[in-house]
Design a protein around this motif. Structure first.
Motif, mmCIF file in Angstrom:
data_model
loop_
_atom_site.group_PDB
_atom_site.id
_atom_site.type_symbol
_atom_site.label_atom_id
_atom_site.label_comp_id
_atom_site.label_asym_id
_atom_site.label_seq_id
_atom_site.Cartn_x
_atom_site.Cartn_y
_atom_site.Cartn_z
ATOM 1 N N ARG A 75 1.001 -1.182 -0.010
ATOM 2 C CA ARG A 75 0.007 0.078 -0.026
ATOM 3 C C ARG A 75 1.033 1.311 0.029
ATOM 4 N NH1 ARG A 75 -5.286 1.663 1.944
ATOM 5 N NH2 ARG A 75 -5.368 -0.661 2.783
ATOM 6 N N THR A 76 1.924 1.318 0.840
ATOM 7 C CA THR A 76 2.818 2.461 1.176
ATOM 8 C C THR A 76 3.614 2.516 -0.360
ATOM 9 O OG1 THR A 76 2.992 2.075 3.225
ATOM 10 C CG2 THR A 76 4.685 3.251 2.328
ATOM 11 N N GLU A 77 4.137 1.480 -0.877
ATOM 12 C CA GLU A 77 4.847 1.709 -2.301
ATOM 13 C C GLU A 77 3.926 2.140 -3.216
ATOM 14 O OE1 GLU A 77 6.926 -1.980 -3.390
ATOM 15 O OE2 GLU A 77 8.012 -1.881 -1.454
ATOM 16 N N LEU A 78 2.858 1.796 -3.297
ATOM 17 C CA LEU A 78 1.876 2.253 -4.118
ATOM 18 C C LEU A 78 1.422 3.549 -4.216
ATOM 19 C CD1 LEU A 78 -0.581 -0.755 -5.023
ATOM 20 C CD2 LEU A 78 1.482 -0.133 -6.194
ATOM 21 N N ILE A 123 -7.761 -12.782 -10.063
ATOM 22 C CA ILE A 123 -8.080 -11.561 -10.614
ATOM 23 C C ILE A 123 -9.088 -10.619 -9.699
ATOM 24 C CG2 ILE A 123 -9.139 -10.299 -12.450
ATOM 25 C CD1 ILE A 123 -7.959 -12.458 -14.382
ATOM 26 N N ASP A 124 -9.941 -11.252 -9.441
ATOM 27 C CA ASP A 124 -11.073 -10.826 -8.276
ATOM 28 C C ASP A 124 -10.454 -10.335 -7.188
ATOM 29 O OD1 ASP A 124 -13.021 -11.377 -10.230
ATOM 30 O OD2 ASP A 124 -13.926 -13.174 -9.204
ATOM 31 N N ARG A 125 -9.571 -11.134 -6.615
ATOM 32 C CA ARG A 125 -8.922 -10.854 -5.341
ATOM 33 C C ARG A 125 -8.057 -9.668 -5.604
ATOM 34 N NH1 ARG A 125 -5.109 -15.221 -3.273
ATOM 35 N NH2 ARG A 125 -7.323 -16.149 -3.163
ATOM 36 N N ASP A 130 -8.778 -2.131 -2.647
ATOM 37 C CA ASP A 130 -9.056 -0.736 -2.927
ATOM 38 C C ASP A 130 -7.877 -0.117 -3.521
ATOM 39 O OD1 ASP A 130 -11.830 -1.297 -2.303
ATOM 40 O OD2 ASP A 130 -11.440 -0.353 -0.300
ATOM 41 N N PHE A 131 -6.698 0.079 -3.028
ATOM 42 C CA PHE A 131 -5.549 0.785 -3.324
ATOM 43 C C PHE A 131 -5.099 0.211 -4.474
ATOM 44 C CE2 PHE A 131 -3.994 -2.270 -0.122
ATOM 45 C CZ PHE A 131 -2.725 -2.515 -0.607
ATOM 46 N N VAL A 132 -5.295 -1.237 -4.711
ATOM 47 C CA VAL A 132 -4.614 -1.922 -6.116
ATOM 48 C C VAL A 132 -5.438 -1.496 -7.002
ATOM 49 C CG1 VAL A 132 -4.329 -4.126 -7.085
ATOM 50 C CG2 VAL A 132 -3.586 -3.637 -4.992
ATOM 51 N N ARG A 133 -7.174 -1.300 -6.797
ATOM 52 C CA ARG A 133 -7.735 -0.794 -7.973
ATOM 53 C C ARG A 133 -7.621 0.574 -8.287
ATOM 54 N NH1 ARG A 133 -11.776 -2.639 -5.477
ATOM 55 N NH2 ARG A 133 -12.748 -0.620 -4.361
ATOM 56 N N CYS A 148 -12.307 -3.379 -12.944
ATOM 57 C CA CYS A 148 -12.299 -2.390 -11.717
ATOM 58 C C CYS A 148 -13.696 -1.511 -11.661
ATOM 59 C CB CYS A 148 -11.118 -1.338 -11.814
ATOM 60 S SG CYS A 148 -9.506 -2.020 -11.371
ATOM 61 N N SER A 149 -13.977 -1.172 -12.940
ATOM 62 C CA SER A 149 -15.406 -0.465 -12.984
ATOM 63 C C SER A 149 -16.488 -1.334 -12.628
ATOM 64 C CB SER A 149 -15.482 0.312 -14.517
ATOM 65 O OG SER A 149 -14.422 1.005 -14.817
ATOM 66 N N LYS A 150 -16.434 -2.411 -12.894
ATOM 67 C CA LYS A 150 -17.656 -3.285 -12.296
ATOM 68 C C LYS A 150 -17.504 -3.620 -10.843
ATOM 69 C CE LYS A 150 -17.737 -6.342 -16.496
ATOM 70 N NZ LYS A 150 -17.653 -7.722 -17.140
ATOM 71 N N VAL A 151 -16.312 -3.469 -10.156
ATOM 72 C CA VAL A 151 -16.104 -3.854 -8.785
ATOM 73 C C VAL A 151 -16.897 -2.422 -8.103
ATOM 74 C CG1 VAL A 151 -14.568 -3.866 -6.920
ATOM 75 C CG2 VAL A 151 -14.582 -5.450 -8.962
#
Length: 155
Positions: A75-78, A123-125, A130-133, A148-151
């Motif tokens: 999370r921090t790296e992203l 893929i779903d995981r 949230d932060f990956v999306r 991502c839009s579907k999620v």
């Protein structure tokens, strides 16, 4: 005699038509079978790339375990601008793989059911975080952006 000749010609025409029809069905059957074999080989290669190769192993485990320090590090790296660090680089590799796989599916080169059977959970995981999306949408991974839009719509 003329009637007999006409009768033989009509039967020859009918038999030729039936033979051509059977040859067409046989050709179609062989084509569909070889196409399915080609897709099976592609799926086998994708399996080997993803599961038999250690390249994606660590990032798969990080995404599967949100309570670990590595997850927080990701999370921090992203969220930190600049050159990608180690976990971010591994995530980029994973996202590029998923981008490739979903692109093959969308183009009809690999059956969706095969990809879903093998990769849907991963893929779903991945897009479920949230932060990956947000990262996927920021970095313009076009194929994954659709997922991502579907999620986002479900939330």
């Amino acid at each position: 005699m003329l009637a007999w000749s006409q009768f033989v010609r009509d039967w020859a025409t009918a038999l030729t038509f039936v033979a051509a029809l059977l040859a067409g069905f046989f050709g179609l059957f062989r084509y569909l079978r070889s196409e399915r074999m080609r897709q099976t080989e592609q799926v086998r290669e994708l399996y080997a790339m993803f599961f038999d190769n250690s390249r994606y192993r660590r990032i798969r485990f990080v995404l599967a375990n949100p309570d670990t320090p590595e997850f927080a590090t990701l999370r921090t790296e992203l969220e930190t601008p600049g050159m990608p660090r180690e976990l971010e680089g591994e995530l980029i590799d994973l996202l590029n793989f998923f981008e490739f796989v979903t692109g093959l599916t969308r183009r009809g080169l690999v059956a969706r059911k095969d990809i879903d059977w093998m990769f849907a959970n991963f893929i779903d995981r991945t897009v479920g975080v949230d932060f990956v999306r947000a990262y996927i949408l920021r970095q313009q991974f076009d194929e994954l952006a659709v997922l991502c839009s579907k999620v986002e719509r479900r939330k």
